[in-house]
Design an enzyme around this catalytic site. Sequence first.
Site: not given
Lengths: 226, 84
Positions: A87, A196, A198
Amino acid sequence: MTARVGVVTFPGTLDDRDTQRAVRIAGLEPVPLWHRDKDLHQVDAVVLPGGFSYGDYLRAGAISRFSPVMGTVIEQAKAGMPVLGICNGFQVLTETHLLPGAMLRNNHLHFICRDQKLRVENADTAWTADYEAGQEISVPLKNIDGRYVADERTLDELEAEGRVVFRYLDGNPNGSLRDIAGITNAAGNVVGLMPHPEHAVEPLIGTGRTDGLGFFTSILKKLVTS
Amino acid sequence: MARVVVDVMLKPEILDPQGQAVQRALPRLGFEGIADVRQGKRFELEVEGPVDDAALARIHEMAETFLANTVIEDFTVRVEQAGS
């Protein structure tokens, strides 16, 4: 010895803790790195996490690109160290020109936050080896500056060299050219993507999917075997 | 002090949704006859010392490396107000 993965915190970074956690869950040692630090503390790889570094002033990622830590990251990335930009981290990587193109305001001008289906187009990079080419994964997407643009020649080159790593499926969320969600450099050690991974590493959180874990296990395998 | 203005605009081939949103709002507000709007950025630099060729060259470099991202943007540099 456990491989060490640096996670950079700029003023305005939001996802550094989640990224450190994802690194730890994958069996690696997370090492917090501060934006003013030129020293990378002997890390084996670096993640530039999501957020709004320097408030996205001027352009997303434009000011952080000149921070002391980035000087060293750019140097090491060019020498082959694996670097992942998620991002805002992807925006920083385009501003550094480690990755071609640029990120712009979404074509509909809205902030977007949803689960996003992606196709893994390239499973040969340092960060995608635990996926298979053609595999479909779902990870959260949240941004307002997610529209990937580059000139036609650059786009053709990326396609021809297999450097489009992820493509959006089930609708393009932001007007990115050729549905591009993530790309890599020619060497395959630097990868940037808008969604994302994560945030999708634990079954108890969010959608219950752990489709993002592969990024961090890929780098573990890469660092242990190389 | 002298003022130097740097104007930064998205390249013509890059979609500018912010400009389009402004353009779409115009007729609603009673402003007719505007075929297109593009939105850019203007930087006003108050320069210490003389704006000579060397100073302008530095400002040009600043615009090229930092104020504009030349992958997507064009820029112009002009002296608006000469120093005394």
